[in-house]
Design a protein around this motif. Sequence first.
Motif, PDB file in Angstrom:
ATOM      1  N   MET A   1      11.487 -19.192   2.057  1.00 49.15           N
ATOM      2  CA  MET A   1      11.292 -18.130   1.066  1.00 49.15           C
ATOM      3  C   MET A   1       9.801 -18.020   0.790  1.00 49.15           C
ATOM      4  SD  MET A   1      14.284 -16.945   0.269  1.00 49.15           S
ATOM      5  CE  MET A   1      14.001 -16.113  -1.257  1.00 49.15           C
ATOM      6  N   THR A   2       9.229 -16.863   1.007  1.00 48.98           N
ATOM      7  CA  THR A   2       7.831 -16.639   0.709  1.00 48.98           C
ATOM      8  C   THR A   2       7.714 -16.161  -0.721  1.00 48.98           C
ATOM      9  OG1 THR A   2       7.410 -16.031   2.991  1.00 48.98           O
ATOM     10  CG2 THR A   2       5.774 -15.367   1.383  1.00 48.98           C
ATOM     11  N   LYS A   3       6.881 -16.859  -1.500  1.00 50.56           N
ATOM     12  CA  LYS A   3       6.669 -16.473  -2.887  1.00 50.56           C
ATOM     13  C   LYS A   3       5.352 -15.738  -2.983  1.00 50.56           C
ATOM     14  CE  LYS A   3       9.479 -20.136  -4.642  1.00 50.56           C
ATOM     15  NZ  LYS A   3       9.718 -21.091  -5.702  1.00 50.56           N
ATOM     16  N   ILE A   4       5.396 -14.545  -3.538  1.00 49.26           N
ATOM     17  CA  ILE A   4       4.214 -13.699  -3.666  1.00 49.26           C
ATOM     18  C   ILE A   4       3.992 -13.411  -5.140  1.00 49.26           C
ATOM     19  CG2 ILE A   4       3.164 -11.498  -3.061  1.00 49.26           C
ATOM     20  CD1 ILE A   4       4.987 -11.486  -0.581  1.00 49.26           C
ATOM     21  N   PRO A   5       2.876 -13.900  -5.693  1.00 51.94           N
ATOM     22  CA  PRO A   5       2.592 -13.588  -7.092  1.00 51.94           C
ATOM     23  C   PRO A   5       2.539 -12.081  -7.303  1.00 51.94           C
ATOM     24  CG  PRO A   5       1.063 -15.227  -6.250  1.00 51.94           C
ATOM     25  CD  PRO A   5       1.850 -14.705  -5.079  1.00 51.94           C
ATOM     26  N   GLN A   6       3.088 -11.606  -8.384  1.00 48.98           N
ATOM     27  CA  GLN A   6       3.129 -10.181  -8.723  1.00 48.98           C
ATOM     28  C   GLN A   6       3.854  -9.376  -7.648  1.00 48.98           C
ATOM     29  OE1 GLN A   6      -0.918 -10.334  -8.405  1.00 48.98           O
ATOM     30  NE2 GLN A   6      -1.385 -10.703 -10.534  1.00 48.98           N
ATOM     31  N   GLY A   7       4.768  -9.995  -6.944  1.00 50.36           N
ATOM     32  CA  GLY A   7       5.449  -9.362  -5.823  1.00 50.36           C
ATOM     33  C   GLY A   7       6.305  -8.165  -6.187  1.00 50.36           C
ATOM     34  N   ASP A   8       6.723  -8.075  -7.446  1.00 50.90           N
ATOM     35  CA  ASP A   8       7.548  -6.944  -7.871  1.00 50.90           C
ATOM     36  C   ASP A   8       6.750  -5.883  -8.617  1.00 50.90           C
ATOM     37  OD1 ASP A   8       9.856  -8.052  -6.787  1.00 50.90           O
ATOM     38  OD2 ASP A   8      10.213  -9.259  -8.581  1.00 50.90           O
ATOM     39  N   GLU A   9       5.444  -6.098  -8.737  1.00 47.85           N
ATOM     40  CA  GLU A   9       4.585  -5.135  -9.428  1.00 47.85           C
ATOM     41  C   GLU A   9       4.420  -3.877  -8.574  1.00 47.85           C
ATOM     42  OE1 GLU A   9      -0.054  -4.875 -10.877  1.00 47.85           O
ATOM     43  OE2 GLU A   9       0.921  -6.824 -10.778  1.00 47.85           O
ATOM     44  N   LEU A  10       4.457  -2.723  -9.220  1.00 47.69           N
ATOM     45  CA  LEU A  10       4.268  -1.461  -8.505  1.00 47.69           C
ATOM     46  C   LEU A  10       2.785  -1.223  -8.280  1.00 47.69           C
ATOM     47  CD1 LEU A  10       6.828   0.869 -10.299  1.00 47.69           C
ATOM     48  CD2 LEU A  10       7.076  -0.310  -8.115  1.00 47.69           C
ATOM     49  N   LEU A  11       2.473  -0.629  -7.148  1.00 48.67           N
ATOM     50  CA  LEU A  11       1.097  -0.369  -6.762  1.00 48.67           C
ATOM     51  C   LEU A  11       0.995   1.081  -6.325  1.00 48.67           C
ATOM     52  CD1 LEU A  11      -1.688  -1.615  -6.096  1.00 48.67           C
ATOM     53  CD2 LEU A  11      -0.780  -2.165  -3.863  1.00 48.67           C
ATOM     54  N   THR A  12      -0.013   1.774  -6.826  1.00 49.02           N
ATOM     55  CA  THR A  12      -0.218   3.170  -6.460  1.00 49.02           C
ATOM     56  C   THR A  12      -1.472   3.275  -5.606  1.00 49.02           C
ATOM     57  OG1 THR A  12       0.774   3.892  -8.529  1.00 49.02           O
ATOM     58  CG2 THR A  12      -0.554   5.507  -7.344  1.00 49.02           C
ATOM     59  N   VAL A  13      -1.345   3.923  -4.452  1.00 48.09           N
ATOM     60  CA  VAL A  13      -2.459   4.117  -3.535  1.00 48.09           C
ATOM     61  C   VAL A  13      -2.496   5.587  -3.154  1.00 48.09           C
ATOM     62  CG1 VAL A  13      -3.454   3.475  -1.308  1.00 48.09           C
ATOM     63  CG2 VAL A  13      -2.152   1.795  -2.605  1.00 48.09           C
ATOM     64  N   GLU A  14      -3.677   6.188  -3.249  1.00 46.08           N
ATOM     65  CA  GLU A  14      -3.808   7.594  -2.850  1.00 46.08           C
ATOM     66  C   GLU A  14      -4.163   7.682  -1.374  1.00 46.08           C
ATOM     67  OE1 GLU A  14      -6.161  10.245  -5.178  1.00 46.08           O
ATOM     68  OE2 GLU A  14      -5.492   9.345  -7.050  1.00 46.08           O
ATOM     69  N   LEU A  15      -3.286   8.345  -0.626  1.00 46.05           N
ATOM     70  CA  LEU A  15      -3.498   8.595   0.796  1.00 46.05           C
ATOM     71  C   LEU A  15      -3.355  10.081   1.050  1.00 46.05           C
ATOM     72  CD1 LEU A  15      -1.217   5.823   2.360  1.00 46.05           C
ATOM     73  CD2 LEU A  15      -3.686   5.740   2.145  1.00 46.05           C
ATOM     74  N   THR A  16      -4.090  10.576   2.031  1.00 43.21           N
ATOM     75  CA  THR A  16      -3.874  11.961   2.441  1.00 43.21           C
ATOM     76  C   THR A  16      -2.590  11.999   3.255  1.00 43.21           C
ATOM     77  OG1 THR A  16      -5.068  11.758   4.524  1.00 43.21           O
ATOM     78  CG2 THR A  16      -6.367  12.374   2.577  1.00 43.21           C
ATOM     79  N   VAL A  17      -2.034  13.165   3.412  1.00 41.88           N
ATOM     80  CA  VAL A  17      -0.826  13.311   4.227  1.00 41.88           C
ATOM     81  C   VAL A  17      -1.120  12.848   5.655  1.00 41.88           C
ATOM     82  CG1 VAL A  17       0.845  14.948   5.169  1.00 41.88           C
ATOM     83  CG2 VAL A  17       0.099  15.159   2.795  1.00 41.88           C
ATOM     84  N   LYS A  18      -2.293  13.199   6.176  1.00 39.94           N
ATOM     85  CA  LYS A  18      -2.655  12.789   7.535  1.00 39.94           C
ATOM     86  C   LYS A  18      -2.742  11.267   7.651  1.00 39.94           C
ATOM     87  CE  LYS A  18      -5.133  16.919   9.033  1.00 39.94           C
ATOM     88  NZ  LYS A  18      -6.432  17.440   9.489  1.00 39.94           N
ATOM     89  N   GLU A  19      -3.313  10.597   6.632  1.00 39.59           N
ATOM     90  CA  GLU A  19      -3.391   9.139   6.659  1.00 39.59           C
ATOM     91  C   GLU A  19      -1.998   8.524   6.659  1.00 39.59           C
ATOM     92  OE1 GLU A  19      -7.593   8.186   4.391  1.00 39.59           O
ATOM     93  OE2 GLU A  19      -5.826   8.682   3.180  1.00 39.59           O
ATOM     94  N   LEU A  20      -1.123   9.081   5.846  1.00 39.55           N
ATOM     95  CA  LEU A  20       0.244   8.580   5.780  1.00 39.55           C
ATOM     96  C   LEU A  20       0.962   8.755   7.114  1.00 39.55           C
ATOM     97  CD1 LEU A  20       2.420   7.338   4.007  1.00 39.55           C
ATOM     98  CD2 LEU A  20       3.030   9.640   3.269  1.00 39.55           C
ATOM     99  N   ILE A  21       0.794   9.906   7.712  1.00 41.18           N
ATOM    100  CA  ILE A  21       1.415  10.162   9.021  1.00 41.18           C
ATOM    101  C   ILE A  21       0.821   9.227  10.074  1.00 41.18           C
ATOM    102  CG2 ILE A  21       1.645  11.858  10.877  1.00 41.18           C
ATOM    103  CD1 ILE A  21       1.838  14.014   8.666  1.00 41.18           C
ATOM    104  N   ALA A  22      -0.491   8.980  10.003  1.00 42.80           N
ATOM    105  CA  ALA A  22      -1.131   8.080  10.962  1.00 42.80           C
ATOM    106  C   ALA A  22      -0.554   6.669  10.856  1.00 42.80           C
ATOM    107  CB  ALA A  22      -2.636   8.058  10.745  1.00 42.80           C
ATOM    108  N   LEU A  23      -0.187   6.245   9.647  1.00 45.72           N
ATOM    109  CA  LEU A  23       0.406   4.918   9.475  1.00 45.72           C
ATOM    110  C   LEU A  23       1.775   4.807  10.132  1.00 45.72           C
ATOM    111  CD1 LEU A  23      -0.541   4.017   5.807  1.00 45.72           C
ATOM    112  CD2 LEU A  23      -1.413   2.972   7.919  1.00 45.72           C
ATOM    113  N   THR A  24       2.431   5.937  10.361  1.00 46.26           N
ATOM    114  CA  THR A  24       3.732   5.905  11.027  1.00 46.26           C
ATOM    115  C   THR A  24       3.592   5.765  12.535  1.00 46.26           C
ATOM    116  OG1 THR A  24       3.939   8.300  11.347  1.00 46.26           O
ATOM    117  CG2 THR A  24       4.728   7.392   9.240  1.00 46.26           C
ATOM    118  N   GLY A  25       2.360   5.909  13.044  1.00 45.30           N
ATOM    119  CA  GLY A  25       2.120   5.744  14.473  1.00 45.30           C
ATOM    120  C   GLY A  25       1.740   7.024  15.192  1.00 45.30           C
TER     121      GLY A  25
END
Length: 64
Positions: free
Chosen positions: A3-27
């Motif tokens: 079991m990997t324990k990650i501090p603040q693992g359930d905390e929500l994180l907001t990151v601003e990405l452009t649509v193109k950046e988001l699509i690029a992350l999909t491959g």
Amino acid sequence: MNMTKIPQGDELLTVELTVKELIALTGVRFNDNNSLKVSAHKKLNSALEQTMNKEGSHESAFYL
């Protein structure tokens, strides 16, 4: 089972990405221009570092 324990693992994180950046992350590639994917990864890494540093945590806080 490990079991990997990650501090603040359930905390929500907001990151601003452009649509193109988001699509690029999909491959999807944009004219063999890797800079969109690199930019998105930098934003994600920066947001993660800020979140982990907020509570004084650091990379060594991750453990199995």
